[in-house]
Design a protein around this motif. Structure first.
Motif, PDB file in Angstrom:
ATOM      1  N   GLU A  97       0.829  -1.213   0.000  1.00 59.43           N
ATOM      2  CA  GLU A  97       0.000   0.000   0.000  1.00 59.43           C
ATOM      3  C   GLU A  97       0.863   1.262   0.000  1.00 59.43           C
ATOM      4  N   ARG A  98       2.137   1.115   0.269  1.00 60.81           N
ATOM      5  CA  ARG A  98       3.055   2.255   0.209  1.00 60.81           C
ATOM      6  C   ARG A  98       3.179   2.697  -1.253  1.00 60.81           C
ATOM      7  N   PRO A  99       3.044   3.981  -1.523  1.00 58.89           N
ATOM      8  CA  PRO A  99       3.138   4.438  -2.910  1.00 58.89           C
ATOM      9  C   PRO A  99       4.508   4.128  -3.516  1.00 58.89           C
ATOM     10  N   VAL A 100       4.496   3.846  -4.814  1.00 64.88           N
ATOM     11  CA  VAL A 100       5.717   3.587  -5.564  1.00 64.88           C
ATOM     12  C   VAL A 100       5.734   4.520  -6.771  1.00 64.88           C
ATOM     13  N   ILE A 101       6.832   5.233  -6.922  1.00 62.95           N
ATOM     14  CA  ILE A 101       7.019   6.107  -8.081  1.00 62.95           C
ATOM     15  C   ILE A 101       8.074   5.461  -8.960  1.00 62.95           C
ATOM     16  N   VAL A 102       7.719   5.225 -10.215  1.00 63.39           N
ATOM     17  CA  VAL A 102       8.606   4.580 -11.165  1.00 63.39           C
ATOM     18  C   VAL A 102       9.040   5.615 -12.195  1.00 63.39           C
ATOM     19  N   TYR A 103      10.331   5.632 -12.520  1.00 59.24           N
ATOM     20  CA  TYR A 103      10.761   6.534 -13.578  1.00 59.24           C
ATOM     21  C   TYR A 103      11.805   5.882 -14.470  1.00 59.24           C
ATOM     22  N   GLY A 107      10.170   8.974 -19.699  1.00 63.23           N
ATOM     23  CA  GLY A 107       8.774   8.701 -19.386  1.00 63.23           C
ATOM     24  C   GLY A 107       8.068   7.738 -20.314  1.00 63.23           C
ATOM     25  N   THR A 108       8.813   6.996 -21.116  1.00 59.02           N
ATOM     26  CA  THR A 108       8.171   6.064 -22.037  1.00 59.02           C
ATOM     27  C   THR A 108       8.088   4.633 -21.496  1.00 59.02           C
ATOM     28  N   THR A 109       9.049   4.215 -20.688  1.00 61.17           N
ATOM     29  CA  THR A 109       9.082   2.848 -20.156  1.00 61.17           C
ATOM     30  C   THR A 109       8.359   2.739 -18.815  1.00 61.17           C
ATOM     31  N   ALA A 110       8.460   3.751 -17.991  1.00 57.49           N
ATOM     32  CA  ALA A 110       7.911   3.709 -16.637  1.00 57.49           C
ATOM     33  C   ALA A 110       6.404   3.407 -16.574  1.00 57.49           C
ATOM     34  N   PRO A 111       5.568   3.919 -17.472  1.00 55.41           N
ATOM     35  CA  PRO A 111       4.136   3.609 -17.363  1.00 55.41           C
ATOM     36  C   PRO A 111       3.832   2.115 -17.444  1.00 55.41           C
ATOM     37  N   SER A 112       4.513   1.391 -18.310  1.00 52.64           N
ATOM     38  CA  SER A 112       4.242  -0.050 -18.395  1.00 52.64           C
ATOM     39  C   SER A 112       4.734  -0.771 -17.148  1.00 52.64           C
ATOM     40  N   VAL A 113       5.837  -0.304 -16.560  1.00 55.99           N
ATOM     41  CA  VAL A 113       6.328  -0.906 -15.318  1.00 55.99           C
ATOM     42  C   VAL A 113       5.358  -0.607 -14.177  1.00 55.99           C
ATOM     43  N   ALA A 114       4.839   0.609 -14.111  1.00 56.25           N
ATOM     44  CA  ALA A 114       3.855   0.955 -13.075  1.00 56.25           C
ATOM     45  C   ALA A 114       2.608   0.083 -13.221  1.00 56.25           C
ATOM     46  N   SER A 115       2.176  -0.145 -14.457  1.00 55.81           N
ATOM     47  CA  SER A 115       1.022  -1.031 -14.691  1.00 55.81           C
ATOM     48  C   SER A 115       1.316  -2.447 -14.227  1.00 55.81           C
ATOM     49  N   GLU A 116       2.519  -2.906 -14.498  1.00 54.48           N
ATOM     50  CA  GLU A 116       2.921  -4.253 -14.061  1.00 54.48           C
ATOM     51  C   GLU A 116       2.928  -4.343 -12.537  1.00 54.48           C
ATOM     52  N   LEU A 117       3.412  -3.298 -11.869  1.00 53.15           N
ATOM     53  CA  LEU A 117       3.410  -3.291 -10.401  1.00 53.15           C
ATOM     54  C   LEU A 117       1.986  -3.352  -9.860  1.00 53.15           C
ATOM     55  N   LYS A 118       1.067  -2.673 -10.512  1.00 59.12           N
ATOM     56  CA  LYS A 118      -0.333  -2.727 -10.081  1.00 59.12           C
ATOM     57  C   LYS A 118      -0.867  -4.150 -10.213  1.00 59.12           C
ATOM     58  N   PHE A 126       2.894   4.769  -9.600  1.00 57.39           N
ATOM     59  CA  PHE A 126       2.784   5.868 -10.550  1.00 57.39           C
ATOM     60  C   PHE A 126       4.032   5.957 -11.403  1.00 57.39           C
ATOM     61  N   ALA A 127       3.844   6.383 -12.640  1.00 55.60           N
ATOM     62  CA  ALA A 127       4.972   6.688 -13.519  1.00 55.60           C
ATOM     63  C   ALA A 127       5.237   8.189 -13.425  1.00 55.60           C
ATOM     64  N   LEU A 128       6.497   8.553 -13.288  1.00 57.29           N
ATOM     65  CA  LEU A 128       6.888   9.953 -13.211  1.00 57.29           C
ATOM     66  C   LEU A 128       6.806  10.566 -14.611  1.00 57.29           C
ATOM     67  N   LYS A 129       6.033  11.605 -14.739  1.00 57.45           N
ATOM     68  CA  LYS A 129       5.857  12.272 -16.026  1.00 57.45           C
ATOM     69  C   LYS A 129       7.190  12.867 -16.490  1.00 57.45           C
ATOM     70  N   GLY A 130       7.601  12.490 -17.692  1.00 56.98           N
ATOM     71  CA  GLY A 130       8.847  13.015 -18.250  1.00 56.98           C
ATOM     72  C   GLY A 130      10.097  12.314 -17.785  1.00 56.98           C
ATOM     73  N   GLY A 131       9.959  11.331 -16.888  1.00 59.39           N
ATOM     74  CA  GLY A 131      11.114  10.588 -16.399  1.00 59.39           C
ATOM     75  C   GLY A 131      12.122  11.471 -15.684  1.00 59.39           C
ATOM     76  N   ILE A 132      13.358  10.998 -15.628  1.00 62.39           N
ATOM     77  CA  ILE A 132      14.418  11.756 -14.944  1.00 62.39           C
ATOM     78  C   ILE A 132      14.680  13.070 -15.685  1.00 62.39           C
ATOM     79  N   SER A 133      14.450  13.066 -16.984  1.00 61.47           N
ATOM     80  CA  SER A 133      14.641  14.285 -17.767  1.00 61.47           C
ATOM     81  C   SER A 133      13.670  15.372 -17.316  1.00 61.47           C
ATOM     82  N   GLY A 134      12.400  15.015 -17.129  1.00 57.07           N
ATOM     83  CA  GLY A 134      11.410  15.976 -16.645  1.00 57.07           C
ATOM     84  C   GLY A 134      11.723  16.441 -15.235  1.00 57.07           C
ATOM     85  N   TRP A 135      12.193  15.524 -14.414  1.00 53.60           N
ATOM     86  CA  TRP A 135      12.582  15.834 -13.033  1.00 53.60           C
ATOM     87  C   TRP A 135      13.677  16.909 -13.032  1.00 53.60           C
TER      88      TRP A 135
END
Length: 145
Positions: A97-103, A107-118, A126-135
């Protein structure tokens, strides 16, 4: 510099490969965003990620290659390359239940990994918008330690 339609058409005619590459890149970006919206994937903006990290002690997972991780990553992130997720899942918090942020990088690979974690029972991944580049674009810190 002439920006008229005839000069634009002349440029396209003179540089067909360059124009095709631009069109493919734009189409890929549009398709990526459209698929994310249609799939119901929510990408977390950097500011919201910071709040989640500070308020709920979110776990941070970098799914890039180890070499990219070593060059710079979000503080306290753990590196689990996307391809190794299932074999290294035990490195994630036991509390699902602890939140997980994936990046990832952009930002193209993280959404599928976040879905897999769900699918694996992590309810708030959650997938971080823009990945490390956006960060980094938002001026947020990274470390190489």
């Amino acid at each position: 510099m002439d920006l008229s339609l005839p000069s634009l058409l002349q440029f396209v005619g003179d540089h067909p490969f360059l124009f095709t590459a631009l069109a493919v890149a734009v189409a890929a970006l549009v398709a990526n965003e459209a698929l994310a919206q249609l799939g119901g994937e929510k990408r977390l903006p950097a500011g919201a990620a910071v709040r989640l990290i500070n308020d709920q002690d979110a776990a941070i997972v970098d799914v890039r290659a180890p070499g990219d991780f070593k060059r710079g990553h979000i503080i306290n992130a753990i590196n689990i390359p996307a391809a190794k997720l299932k074999e290294r899942i035990k490195e994630l918090p036991k509390d699902k239940e602890r939140p997980v942020i994936v990046y990832c990088a952009i930002g193209t690979t993280a959404p599928s990994v976040a879905s897999e974690l769900k699918k694996l029972g992590y309810g708030t991944a959650f997938a971080l918008k823009g990945g490390i580049s956006g960060w980094q674009t938002d001026g947020l810190p990274v470390t190489s330690k």
